[in-house]
Design an enzyme around this catalytic site. Sequence first.
Site, PDB file in Angstrom:
ATOM      1  CD1 TRP A  29       0.325   0.603   3.335  1.00  0.00           C
ATOM      2  CD2 TRP A  29      -0.183  -1.561   3.138  1.00  0.00           C
ATOM      3  NE1 TRP A  29       0.813  -0.044   4.437  1.00  0.00           N
ATOM      4  CE2 TRP A  29       0.513  -1.373   4.351  1.00  0.00           C
ATOM      5  CE3 TRP A  29      -0.606  -2.846   2.793  1.00  0.00           C
ATOM      6  CZ2 TRP A  29       0.792  -2.430   5.216  1.00  0.00           C
ATOM      7  CZ3 TRP A  29      -0.326  -3.888   3.661  1.00  0.00           C
ATOM      8  CH2 TRP A  29       0.361  -3.675   4.851  1.00  0.00           C
ATOM      9  CD  GLU A  43      -2.763   3.259   8.417  1.00  0.00           C
ATOM     10  OE1 GLU A  43      -2.992   2.925   9.591  1.00  0.00           O
ATOM     11  OE2 GLU A  43      -1.621   3.236   7.933  1.00  0.00           O
ATOM     12  CD  GLN A  48      -7.361  -3.366  18.320  1.00  0.00           C
ATOM     13  OE1 GLN A  48      -6.563  -3.974  19.011  1.00  0.00           O
ATOM     14  NE2 GLN A  48      -8.054  -2.356  18.758  1.00  0.00           N
ATOM     15  CB  THR A  49      -4.465  -6.810  12.125  1.00  0.00           C
ATOM     16  OG1 THR A  49      -5.791  -6.853  12.644  1.00  0.00           O
ATOM     17  CG2 THR A  49      -4.166  -8.139  11.471  1.00  0.00           C
ATOM     18  CG  LEU A  86      -7.775  -9.402   8.029  1.00  0.00           C
ATOM     19  CD1 LEU A  86      -8.153  -8.135   7.281  1.00  0.00           C
ATOM     20  CD2 LEU A  86      -6.439  -9.202   8.710  1.00  0.00           C
ATOM     21  CE1 TYR A  88     -10.264  -6.722  18.196  1.00  0.00           C
ATOM     22  CE2 TYR A  88      -8.639  -7.760  16.783  1.00  0.00           C
ATOM     23  CZ  TYR A  88      -9.079  -7.396  18.034  1.00  0.00           C
ATOM     24  OH  TYR A  88      -8.329  -7.716  19.125  1.00  0.00           O
ATOM     25  CE1 TYR A 126      -1.506   5.108  14.448  1.00  0.00           C
ATOM     26  CE2 TYR A 126      -3.025   3.806  13.112  1.00  0.00           C
ATOM     27  CZ  TYR A 126      -1.734   4.186  13.435  1.00  0.00           C
ATOM     28  OH  TYR A 126      -0.679   3.672  12.739  1.00  0.00           O
ATOM     29  CG  ASP A 144       0.695   2.608  16.430  1.00  0.00           C
ATOM     30  OD1 ASP A 144       1.726   3.135  16.916  1.00  0.00           O
ATOM     31  OD2 ASP A 144       0.743   1.811  15.490  1.00  0.00           O
ATOM     32  CB  CYS A 196      12.037   1.140  19.053  1.00  0.00           C
ATOM     33  SG  CYS A 196      11.969   1.558  20.798  1.00  0.00           S
ATOM     34  CB  CYS A 203      19.697   0.211  21.334  1.00  0.00           C
ATOM     35  SG  CYS A 203      18.218  -0.043  22.331  1.00  0.00           S
ATOM     36  CB  CYS A 212      17.197   6.885  23.041  1.00  0.00           C
ATOM     37  SG  CYS A 212      16.082   5.741  23.879  1.00  0.00           S
TER      38      CYS A 212
END
Length: 355
Positions: A29, A43, A48-49, A86, A88, A126, A144, A196, A203, A212
């Site tokens: 995408w 999006e 949640q995925t 998927l 939800y 979001y 998020d 991260c 790091c 950081c």
Amino acid sequence: MRDLKVLQAFDYANHLLKWFDKNGRVLPWRLNPQDPYKVMVSEFMLQQTTVKTVIPYFINFMEKWPTLEAFSSASEEVLLTIWQGLGYYARAKNLLKAVFMIMKEQNGVIPNCYEKLKNLPGFGPYTAAAVASIAFDEPAAIVDGNVIRVLSRVFGVAKPMPAGKQEIMKIAQDLTPAVRAGDYASAIMDLGATICRSSKPLCNECPWQEGCFAYHQGQVHLFPMRAAKPVRPVCLSTAFWIQNSEGKVWIQKRSQGGMLANLWELPHTGFSVALARQQVASLDSVAKERPRKHIQHVFSHFTLNMAIVEKKACDAMELMDPDNGEWVDPDGYVRRPMASLMKKVFTSMRPPREK
Ligand code: SF4
């Protein structure tokens, strides 16, 4: 937490964008120039995925509905079939509602700013910020779970989540650059997903190492700080594997409202947490029929322990909704959209393969 002087001294956006230009993930995408329709669909799927799970679904979706106009004539039933697995499912229904609204009220053009996007169905802050920034380069900050983890480490946000989210949002907005805001949004997502990470962050490969807080304090493992988690309640339920004389299994469609609306399933005793006590009693009564299987399924807000009881059609008429159901082969259920829970039930009831 680090003070604003540090924030101003280290050019976070610039370091991150340079890193992104070399290391950004190639995703189906992400195009140049961006296609707002593809950004919007991705999006919704990514809520949640994980990216890895979403990629094949996204490719399949775009093969079926390559444009917003094509998707606007999709039926909810077909959409849920494409979406099954998927999870939800409210996301899929909201996506379709949003597209209907865009076709009707915006002449088929996706709104190009956060303020308008956030009023569409399924667009929380979001998703509205992600589409506004990635598709239209608006400097809307995205926050998020990944971004919370990164920024709480970098700036040493000591307030536990979710209370500390306001602080993170303020930092995120301050950091988002006016130029290349879309790339910056994609970059911080990639940083959280690939460098991260929640465990074993890399790091030594991080473009933000120098600025950081957690890294310099040797406290990376402490962030983000979290309040104690509430215990997930357990709910009990019984599903009925009803077969006719041809060996076919009865499934029926859930009603339009509430959890897993419009998906297909075996008749069962329900799985609202509030009903758990009643269901214990109902389990006692069906226990005499000896459940053939027990499965466990974890939903976002409760864990379900489900017993599966076999019944003959002639003994189960009161459990079947004749206006909303049909007989399917035990292996042929995939042509109807079903939640992962019911797929698990069907898989568990399959006879073992002969070796
Ligand atoms: S230095 Fe480590 S903890 Fe800090 S942002 Fe980078 S990966 Fe995360």
